[in-house]
Structures are given as structure tokens and as C-alpha cells.
Enzyme design. Structure first.
Site, PDB file in Angstrom:
ATOM      1  N   LYS A   1      -9.999  16.630  -5.949  1.00 48.62           N
ATOM      2  CA  LYS A   1     -10.058  16.094  -7.169  1.00 48.62           C
ATOM      3  C   LYS A   1     -11.568  15.956  -7.712  1.00 48.62           C
ATOM      4  CE  LYS A   1      -9.917  11.493  -7.383  1.00 48.62           C
ATOM      5  NZ  LYS A   1      -9.650  10.106  -7.342  1.00 48.62           N
TER       6      LYS A   1
ATOM      7  N   CYS B   1      -4.628  11.045   1.258  1.00 46.32           N
ATOM      8  CA  CYS B   1      -4.040   9.828   1.186  1.00 46.32           C
ATOM      9  C   CYS B   1      -2.184  10.252   0.893  1.00 46.32           C
ATOM     10  CB  CYS B   1      -4.258   8.805   0.620  1.00 46.32           C
ATOM     11  SG  CYS B   1      -5.784   8.109   1.161  1.00 46.32           S
TER      12      CYS B   1
ATOM     13  N   LYS C   1       0.838  -1.254  -0.087  1.00 44.46           N
ATOM     14  CA  LYS C   1       0.016   0.078   0.158  1.00 44.46           C
ATOM     15  C   LYS C   1       0.937   1.153   0.022  1.00 44.46           C
ATOM     16  CE  LYS C   1      -3.318   2.847   0.256  1.00 44.46           C
ATOM     17  NZ  LYS C   1      -4.390   2.912  -0.859  1.00 44.46           N
TER      18      LYS C   1
HETATM   19  N1  LIG Z   1      -9.951   8.284   1.608  1.00 47.06           N
HETATM   20  C1  LIG Z   1      -9.234   7.387   0.804  1.00 47.06           C
HETATM   21  O1  LIG Z   1      -9.358   7.762  -0.365  1.00 47.06           O
HETATM   22  C2  LIG Z   1      -8.491   6.313   1.160  1.00 47.06           C
HETATM   23  C3  LIG Z   1      -8.224   5.194   0.446  1.00 47.06           C
HETATM   24  C4  LIG Z   1      -7.440   4.212   0.785  1.00 47.06           C
HETATM   25  C5  LIG Z   1      -7.065   4.179   2.032  1.00 47.06           C
HETATM   26  N2  LIG Z   1      -7.334   5.042   3.082  1.00 47.06           N
HETATM   27  C6  LIG Z   1      -6.869   4.934   4.429  1.00 47.06           C
HETATM   28  O2  LIG Z   1      -8.189   4.497   5.187  1.00 47.06           O
HETATM   29  C7  LIG Z   1      -7.994   5.064   6.299  1.00 47.06           C
HETATM   30  C8  LIG Z   1      -9.499   5.906   6.801  1.00 47.06           C
HETATM   31  O3  LIG Z   1      -9.448   6.976   5.809  1.00 47.06           O
HETATM   32  P1  LIG Z   1     -10.808   7.823   5.594  1.00 47.06           P
HETATM   33  O4  LIG Z   1     -10.590   8.716   4.342  1.00 47.06           O
HETATM   34  O5  LIG Z   1     -11.887   6.535   5.392  1.00 47.06           O
HETATM   35  O6  LIG Z   1     -10.723   8.727   6.988  1.00 47.06           O
HETATM   36  P2  LIG Z   1     -12.023   9.405   7.689  1.00 47.06           P
HETATM   37  O7  LIG Z   1     -11.424  10.559   8.557  1.00 47.06           O
HETATM   38  O8  LIG Z   1     -12.761   9.837   6.521  1.00 47.06           O
HETATM   39  O9  LIG Z   1     -12.924   8.390   8.473  1.00 47.06           O
HETATM   40  C9  LIG Z   1     -12.325   7.866   9.825  1.00 47.06           C
HETATM   41  C10 LIG Z   1     -13.320   7.551  10.675  1.00 47.06           C
HETATM   42  O10 LIG Z   1     -13.092   6.784  11.856  1.00 47.06           O
HETATM   43  C11 LIG Z   1     -14.026   7.276  12.930  1.00 47.06           C
HETATM   44  N3  LIG Z   1     -13.032   6.877  14.114  1.00 47.06           N
HETATM   45  C12 LIG Z   1     -11.779   7.234  14.495  1.00 47.06           C
HETATM   46  N4  LIG Z   1     -11.446   6.704  15.835  1.00 47.06           N
HETATM   47  C13 LIG Z   1     -12.458   5.643  16.049  1.00 47.06           C
HETATM   48  C14 LIG Z   1     -12.751   4.663  16.987  1.00 47.06           C
HETATM   49  N5  LIG Z   1     -11.676   4.498  17.885  1.00 47.06           N
HETATM   50  N6  LIG Z   1     -13.503   3.942  16.911  1.00 47.06           N
HETATM   51  C15 LIG Z   1     -14.520   4.250  16.035  1.00 47.06           C
HETATM   52  N7  LIG Z   1     -14.321   4.970  15.039  1.00 47.06           N
HETATM   53  C16 LIG Z   1     -13.404   5.847  14.916  1.00 47.06           C
HETATM   54  C17 LIG Z   1     -13.884   8.603  12.841  1.00 47.06           C
HETATM   55  O11 LIG Z   1     -14.992   9.412  13.685  1.00 47.06           O
HETATM   56  C18 LIG Z   1     -13.885   8.829  11.256  1.00 47.06           C
HETATM   57  O12 LIG Z   1     -15.431   8.762  10.803  1.00 47.06           O
HETATM   58  C19 LIG Z   1      -6.665   5.832   6.625  1.00 47.06           C
HETATM   59  O13 LIG Z   1      -5.529   5.331   7.174  1.00 47.06           O
HETATM   60  C20 LIG Z   1      -6.670   6.118   5.096  1.00 47.06           C
HETATM   61  O14 LIG Z   1      -5.274   6.661   4.615  1.00 47.06           O
HETATM   62  C21 LIG Z   1      -8.053   6.106   2.652  1.00 47.06           C
END
Ligand SMILES: NC(=O)c1ccc[n+]([C@@H]2O[C@H](COP(=O)([O-])OP(=O)(O)OC[C@H]3O[C@@H](n4cnc5c(N)ncnc54)[C@H](O)[C@@H]3O)[C@@H](O)[C@H]2O)c1
Length: 454
Positions: A339, A279, A223
Site C-alpha cells: 500500500k 496482516c 482484532k
Molecule cells: N504490521 C502491521 O501493520 C500490524 C498491525 C497490527 C498488528 N500487527 C501484528 O503485530 C505482530 C507483529 O507484526 P509486525 O508487522 O511488527 O512484525 P515484524 O515481523 O515486523 O516484527 C516482529 C519482530 O519480532 C522479533 N522477534 C521475533 N521473535 C522474537 C523473540 N523471541 N524475542 C524478541 N524479538 C523477537 C523479530 O526479530 C522482528 O523484529 C503480528 O502479530 C501482526 O499481526 C501488525
């Protein structure tokens, strides 16, 4: 299968809805009570194509929302962790959210569970999750930790999830690999795609997608290395664009020439104002920190980051060279999201540019098809948010195109020109051909191509 997804953000919400579409019973967990209550009531907190349909289809049936992680753990065979991993001050991934979830899971375990990293995390995180579980008294037979990195892109997240290029499972012991294989079997067997109710996929989808089973460490590295490579491709083409500008070549022609080489590929060879989003910026600094920790000085990544930042400064210089001084100028801005296709403004180059332009004393009228509400929270009343590209252009000294929304590539140019005080367009996404803009009487600046002054 009974699955919990912890974290209902961009990744968790999409993954949960898609797992439900594959036929699993899913509990989406979040510690943001407001978010959970809004989801239960039917709201869709993010702008993502096909997500409203999926939530509508499964909400309250195969897809439940819950604020209590312990309850969700007890009824689930697999727990996917999809919480945020933001950067800390040193650029490393802050893994405290992951650790806190692991501790909560440890407190609730009542039988064999597979704990799956869906968040993007540094290599060795699966080892740390394992350590946390053991330190909190969980027997080693009661769980395994696997890595299942997510490659979805915002804007096409649902189709990316259901029609992936590949599925990577970093699962060391076979007993957890088999659970994950079963979860993804509707995709890897091709069964899902035969279903009449399957969500539509992209034209050239490779179905069924290949399954790549690796060690957890390899999956974690896949990743980080993938995102670093893609960011490098963007910075590479932006560096080439700068050379094109110096010598009078056309970067679009150059991209066509190099991108048709199947070893290189056309995708991600799009010059512009640099990458952004939640990201690439954080994953690059995190990967660089991981490399440093392992004793490798990955200076290539420093250069990728430097070129990316420089690209915004170059764009600003273009705006200056189009308008001379900036103080008191009125600018129309198209695009605030990082984007097209999303309302996500995290680390958006468009937002960073707007903030700089405001500091320089410009006034800004901005339009974005989806990101205005989120942008308003950050920019407040400093920007006039308007309802169309033409309103953004009205009376402006110049129009800036900062996000590659499809709608911005199909504007009525005559109407646009009539709106602007001066017919100047500075296009940070190369959405138009310079000849077309010239024919419509615009002074047109773009990236990696000759400027056209009317
Ligand atoms: N956004 C993308 O395009 C993408 C793509 C691939 C991977 N990722 C990875 O996925 C992960 C999440 O990214 P995202 O964009 O969805 O983040 P985000 O901030 O949109 O969502 C994270 C969620 O987790 C919740 N959260 C935090 N701590 C918590 C806990 N202890 N218990 C329950 N819920 C909790 C938050 O309230 C939030 O709703 C990151 O590591 C990111 O790098 C993101």
C-alpha cells in the site's frame, strides 16, 4: 511507567517510540542482534512517517534498545509482546514466537508483571500464555496476562497509535486493567494532546479516544473480527466493481452512493487489485482456522479470500486485453509496496503481479518511493529498478499502477505519455479519472469502470 516491548518490527518499534512519547521509560527488545545494533546507532529500519522524529527525540533517553529480554523484564512493570505471528501451512497462526517469549519472561520474573499481547493472536492465546507461565514455575500472583490489540495501519502507524479510534484493553483482573489504564492515561485523559510537542494528528481525530475494557477473549476476537470485516469490505467492493464492468456502470459513483450512508461509511470502499500486507491475508486464514476449531464453518471468509485472489487474475486479464500477448513486452510498474506510505512488501499484490508478469516473459522497469530495497531482495536482477515514474514508463509498451502512493496520482501526464512507447495505462488503483486520461490521449483501463481506448 517502565515498559518493555518485545519485538522491534513494524508494530513494536512504533509502539515503543509512541509509549516513550507518552512519557514512559521504554526498553525495546529484539532477538535480531543486527536490528538492535542498527537501532542503537540511529538507523530507522522501516519507512514510516514521523517515526524518525520520534526515535530521534527519545533514543538513549526514554527509549533504550536491548537484546536481552531477561534484563528488560526485570526492570519493567508491563511487557508488551509484539513478535510476529505468521501463518503455518494450515493457515493457522504460528504462535511459537509468542510461546518462546512467554517462557523467557517466566524465567526472569522478579515481582508482579503484566504481560500484554500486542501481536494479533487467536482467541485463547492469553490462556495459553498463562499456562506457559504457570508450567514454568511462576506463582499466579506474580503476573497477569492481558490483550491490547493494535489497530495501526502501516503508512500512518504513528498517528494511528497516538490518535486511535479506540483503545481496547482485554484485561480480566482489575489489577492488570489498572496498570494498562495508567499506561494509556496520557491519551485517554487528553493530556497528551495539550502538549505542544505532541505529534500532529489527523484532521478529524477523535480526542481523547474511547477506552474499551473487555475480557481478554473478547479483545482477541475484536482484532480478528475487525480485520476480517475490513477485508470483507474490500472484497465486497471489488465484487461490485466486477458487476460495474459488466454493465457499464462506474464503481466510483457507486461507492460514493453507498459510502455516504453513515451505516456503511466511505472508508475501505476502494476497488483495486485486492488487499495484501502482513496482516489481512494471514489474519483471515487464522480467524477461519479459529472458527473451524470452535465448530463454526465461517465460509464467508473463504469467499472474501477467493474474491481477493480473483481480483489479481482479473487485473492480469486486463493487462492481456490491453497488450494481447505478454511475452517480450516491456512494462513500466508504479508501486511495489502493499500500500502507499510504507516499504512493506509482505504479501503485496503488486509484487505477486510483477512475479507473474516476469513468468509470462515480460520485462519490467519498476519504481516505488520506498520499497525498492526490499523488493530488490526478492526480485534480484530480474527487474530494472528505476528512480522515477517517468523512467519506469520510458520505452514501455504499457504502464501499470499497482500501489496507491499519493505521488502516482499527481503525474505530469503529458510527460508520461511522451515517455511511453504506446500510451497505455492499466491502473489497478483508480488514481485517475477516465476522462482526464482520455483527454491526454491514453488508452486507460481501471477497475470497475469503462475502459477508454484512444
Ligand atoms: N504490521 C502491521 O501493520 C500490524 C498491525 C497490527 C498488528 N500487527 C501484528 O503485530 C505482530 C507483529 O507484526 P509486525 O508487522 O511488527 O512484525 P515484524 O515481523 O515486523 O516484527 C516482529 C519482530 O519480532 C522479533 N522477534 C521475533 N521473535 C522474537 C523473540 N523471541 N524475542 C524478541 N524479538 C523477537 C523479530 O526479530 C522482528 O523484529 C503480528 O502479530 C501482526 O499481526 C501488525
Amino acid at each position: 511507567m517502565q515498559i518493555s516491548v518485545v519485538g522491534s518490527g513494524y508494530v513494536g518499534l512504533v509502539a515503543g517510540a509512541c509509549f516513550a512519547d507518552l512519557g514512559h521509560e521504554v526498553i525495546l527488545v529484539d532477538n535480531d542482534a543486527q536490528k538492535i545494533s542498527a537501532l542503537k546507532k540511529g538507523s530507522v529500519p522501516i519507512h514510516e512517517r514521523f517515526l524518525p522524529e520520534l526515535l530521534e527525540r527519545h533514543r538513549g533517553k526514554r527509549l533504550k534498545f536491548c537484546g536481552n529480554l531477561a534484563d528488560a523484564v526485570r526492570t519493567s512493570a508491563a511487557i508488551f509482546i509484539a513478535v510476529g505471528t505468521p501463518p503455518n501451512d494450515a493457515g493457522e497462526a504460528d504462535l511459537s514466537y509468542i510461546e518462546s517469549v512467554a517462557r523467557e519472561v517466566a524465567g526472569a520474573i522478579n515481582g508482579y508483571k503484566v504481560i500484554v499481547e500486542k501481536s494479533t493472536v487467536p482467541v485463547y492465546t492469553s490462556n495459553w500464555i498463562r499456562t506457559v507461565m504457570l508450567r514454568n514455575g511462576v506463582e499466579p500472583e506474580a503476573f497477569d496476562v492481558a490483550s491490547n490489540p493494535e489497530f495501526l495501519r502501516e503508512g500512518t502507524a504513528v498517528t494511528d497509535f497516538l490518535y486511535p479510534d479506540r483503545i481496547v484493553l482485554g484485561a480480566d483482573p482489575e489489577r492488570c486493567a489498572s496498570v494498562l489504564r495508567e499506561i494509556y492515561a496520557p491519551l485517554t485523559s487528553g493530556r497528551y494532546y495539550e502538549n505542544k510537542t505532541a505529534m500532529p494528528g489527523p484532521e478529524r481525530a477523535q480526542v481523547p479516544p474511547p477506552l474499551i475494557v473487555t475480557s481478554a477473549k473478547s479483545a482477541e476476537l475484536i482484532k480478528h473480527a475487525s480485520n476480517a470485516f475490513l477485508a470483507m469490505k474490500i472484497s465486497f467492493v471489488n465484487a461490485v466493481a466486477s458487476i460495474c464492468e459488466s454493465v457499464g456502470a462506474d464503481v466510483q459513483q457507486v461507492c460514493q452512493g453507498i459510502g455516504t450512508d453513515s451505516r456503511i461509511g466511505r472508508r475501505f470502499l476502494n476497488p483495486g487489485i485486492g488487499y495484501g500486507g502482513s496482516c489481512f491475508p494471514k489474519d483471515l486464514t487464522a480467524f477461519r482456522a479459529v472458527a473451524r476449531e470452535c465448530g463454526y464453518d465461517f465460509r464467508l471468509l473463504d469467499e472474501v479470500i477467493r474474491i481477493n485472489e480473483e481480483q489479481r487474475h482479473r487485473f492480469l486479464r486486463k493487462v492481456r486485453s490491453a497488450l494481447w500477448t505478454l511475452r517480450g513486452k516491456r512494462l513500466g510498474v508504479l508501486g511495489l509496496a502493499f500500500k502507499g506510505g510504507t516499504d512493506d512488501i509482505r504479501e503485496s499484490p503488486a509484487m505477486l503481479l510483477v512475479q507473474t508478469l516476469l513468468q509470462e516473459g515480460c520485462s519490467v522497469a519498476a519504481y516505488d518511493p520506498a520499497a525498492i530495497e526490499r523488493a530488490r531482495e526478492v526480485l534480484c536482477s530480474k527487474v530494472d529498478f528505476v528512480g522515477s515514474p517517468y523512467e519506469a514508463a520510458a520505452g514501455a509498451d504499457a504502464l501499470l499502477i499497482l500501489t496507491e502512493w499519493e505521488e502516482f496520482a499527481a503525474l505530469d501526464l503529458q510527460r508520461l505519455r511522451a515517455q511511453l512507447k504506446y500510451p497505455i495505462v492499466v491502473d489497478g488503483r483508480n488514481l485517475y479519472h477516465p476522462d482526464t486520461m482520455k483527454a491526454h490521449g491514453f488508452t486507460y483501463y481501471s477497475v470497475g469502470r469503462q475502459n477508454h481506448r484512444s
